[in-house]
Design an enzyme around this catalytic site. Structure first.
Site, PDB file in Angstrom:
ATOM      1  CE  LYS A 141      66.552  20.940  41.459  1.00 24.20           C
ATOM      2  NZ  LYS A 141      66.569  20.460  40.066  1.00 24.20           N
TER       3      LYS A 141
ATOM      4  CD  GLU B 233      69.110  26.634  32.294  1.00 27.64           C
ATOM      5  OE1 GLU B 233      67.874  26.502  32.204  1.00 27.64           O
ATOM      6  OE2 GLU B 233      69.879  25.686  32.564  1.00 27.64           O
TER       7      GLU B 233
ATOM      8  CE  LYS C 215      64.828  27.400  39.463  1.00 20.39           C
ATOM      9  NZ  LYS C 215      66.215  27.095  39.476  1.00 20.39           N
TER      10      LYS C 215
ATOM     11  CD  GLU D 169      64.008  18.093  39.782  1.00 22.10           C
ATOM     12  OE1 GLU D 169      64.839  18.712  40.465  1.00 22.10           O
ATOM     13  OE2 GLU D 169      64.279  17.523  38.716  1.00 22.10           O
TER      14      GLU D 169
ATOM     15  NE  ARG E 131      63.335  23.102  41.372  1.00 28.80           N
ATOM     16  CZ  ARG E 131      63.920  23.727  42.385  1.00 28.80           C
ATOM     17  NH1 ARG E 131      63.349  23.737  43.577  1.00 28.80           N
ATOM     18  NH2 ARG E 131      65.078  24.345  42.227  1.00 28.80           N
TER      19      ARG E 131
ATOM     20  CG  ASN F  76      65.115  18.656  34.899  1.00 20.87           C
ATOM     21  OD1 ASN F  76      65.953  19.460  35.308  1.00 20.87           O
ATOM     22  ND2 ASN F  76      64.489  17.805  35.706  1.00 20.87           N
TER      23      ASN F  76
ATOM     24  CG  HIS G 267      68.406  20.744  31.763  1.00 18.99           C
ATOM     25  ND1 HIS G 267      67.681  21.769  31.184  1.00 18.99           N
ATOM     26  CD2 HIS G 267      69.252  21.339  32.650  1.00 18.99           C
ATOM     27  CE1 HIS G 267      68.067  22.927  31.717  1.00 18.99           C
ATOM     28  NE2 HIS G 267      69.023  22.691  32.592  1.00 18.99           N
TER      29      HIS G 267
ATOM     30  CG  HIS H 166      72.363  17.337  32.338  1.00 15.88           C
ATOM     31  ND1 HIS H 166      71.316  17.069  33.186  1.00 15.88           N
ATOM     32  CD2 HIS H 166      72.829  18.561  32.702  1.00 15.88           C
ATOM     33  CE1 HIS H 166      71.155  18.097  34.018  1.00 15.88           C
ATOM     34  NE2 HIS H 166      72.060  19.008  33.743  1.00 15.88           N
TER      35      HIS H 166
ATOM     36  CG  HIS I 187      74.150  24.086  32.188  1.00 11.43           C
ATOM     37  ND1 HIS I 187      73.886  22.744  32.346  1.00 11.43           N
ATOM     38  CD2 HIS I 187      72.977  24.744  32.469  1.00 11.43           C
ATOM     39  CE1 HIS I 187      72.615  22.588  32.717  1.00 11.43           C
ATOM     40  NE2 HIS I 187      72.045  23.783  32.805  1.00 11.43           N
TER      41      HIS I 187
HETATM   42  N1  GLY Z   1      67.640  24.323  37.419  1.00 10.55           N
HETATM   43  C1  GLY Z   1      66.478  23.557  37.567  1.00 10.55           C
HETATM   44  C2  GLY Z   1      65.882  23.640  38.927  1.00 10.55           C
HETATM   45  O1  GLY Z   1      66.248  24.488  39.722  1.00 10.55           O
HETATM   46  O2  GLY Z   1      65.033  22.843  39.233  1.00 10.55           O
END
Ligand code: GLY
Length: 370
Positions: A150, A192, A233, A243, A247, A251, A254, A258, A270
């Site tokens: 991303k 995280e 991950k 996503e 994926r 979140n 989040h 967020h 964050h």
């Molecule tokens: N940080 C979440 C992702 O990379 O999908």
């Protein structure tokens, strides 16, 4: 692979765009040149770093690249999320053109999440795509943003609104860099790490609940923790690169996280916000019967053990207005990731009314109790 690299862990990431290795260990910065040469080849290396990281590590990385035969050019951008914007992006791609980079050049992102996102997006866009090597220097970037492809910049309307999926060709995470982080920035990355543990690893969760991570801890231990997070991950990204489903579980924490981040005007990091989001959703989930009894207390204890906050007293209406603005919102519903138990999560499509209830039950709970 170099023999000078201590505690080396290699995680292989297979994506449709390209397969790549994530190397985690100590003293990797001096190996950047040889590893980039092996993984990517090419003629010129363009290093993007920032005003925090450049003074500490740029010279070492440039030397390593030059020793491996690269013509090396670098740019140092101002540090901070407030600079993850179109004008900085413009400065980077203009400098790439000025340096005469071609499709056989490689971009090296040396820094935390902001540098990784901006350099990655510049690499995705310049000449319609050149290779990028991520060299994350913050815990958050090592365990999360450097892996998975991303890349993005922020707009006035919100964070990460312009970007691309652009998988790196190599990731090198030197855990020695963690020792120079500001302590708050190190702890921020643990948000995280706890999220990954709740998502997928009960043993890691128990370990985190019992032992606070230390940025000056045993490098072999830090390398093992970072590598385990990268594996978690990797497993998700390999199954759902774009996503479309699984994926979204990344979140976890989040949606509320967020909202807290935006409502605090980005003054709270964050990872701190993700930690609050994890606890808030767990408290609400328990109140609504969506998870195992006692789960929220277990998550709160783990988050507290790592020196992160478990709640916010920001007004509920404010949090709701930011949470429904989240770009992951689909029509009248929001996909909310909820842990049923440690290493057992669910994606629930919740209405705005249900989200309001989640915020009511999950946020400012300490205030309600007093
Ligand atoms: N940080 C979440 C992702 O990379 O999908």
């Amino acid at each position: 692979m170099s023999k000078n690299t201590d505690n080396l862990q290699v995680i292989k990431v297979i994506t449709r765009e390209r397969p790549y290795d994530v190397l985690v260990g100590s003293n990797l910065l001096d190996q950047v040149g040889t590893e980039v040469r092996t993984a990517v080849g090419g003629d010129a290396a363009f290093v993007v770093t920032d005003t925090n990281v450049g003074p500490l590590y740029l010279r070492r990385v440039e030397q390593s690249l030059a020793d491996a035969g690269y013509r090396t050019v670098s740019i140092t951008i101002p540090a901070g999320e407030q600079h993850k914007r179109l004008d900085t992006f413009g400065t980077i791609v203009e400098a790439m053109a000025e340096a005469g980079l071609t499709r056989s050049s490689v971009v090296v992102a040396l820094g935390g999440g902001v540098v990784g996102d901006m350099a990655g997006f510049a690499a995705a866009s310049y000449m319609r795509g050149v290779c990028v090597v991520q060299v994350p220097t913050s815990l958050l970037a090592m365990v999360d943003s450097s892996v998975g492809g991303k890349t993005a910049i922020d707009l006035d309307a919100g964070k990460n609104l312009v970007g691309a999926f652009h998988q790196p060709s190599l990731v090198l995470a030197d855990v020695g860099c963690l020792s120079t982080l500001h302590p708050d920035v190190f702890v921020d990355g643990i948000g995280e790490v706890v999220k990954h543990a709740v998502l997928a690893d009960a043993d890691l969760f128990d370990e985190l609940a019992a032992h606070p991570l230390s940025q000056d801890g045993d490098p072999a231990y830090l390398a093992r923790i970072v590598a385990r997070n990268v594996e978690i991950k990797r497993n998700v990204v390999a199954a759902d690169e774009r996503e479309l489903g699984l994926r979204q579980t990344l979140n976890l924490g989040h949606t509320i996280g967020h909202a807290v981040e935006a409502a605090s005007d980005f003054k709270l990091g964050h990872g701190h916000c993700v930690a609050i989001g994890l606890c808030a959703v767990a408290r609400a989930a328990e109140g609504l019967g969506w998870c195992e009894p006692g789960l929220s207390t277990r998550i709160e204890r783990c988050v507290e053990a790592q020196g992160l906050p478990i709640d916010t007293d920001l007004p509920h209406e404010m949090l709701l207005s930011f949470a429904v603005r989240d770009k992951k919102r689909r029509a009248s519903h929001v996909n909310l990731v909820v842990a049923r138990d440690i290493a057992d999560v669910d994606i629930r499509s919740v209405s705005v009314e249900e989200l309001a209830r989640v915020i009511e039950l999950g946020c400012a709970s300490a205030l309600r109790r007093s």
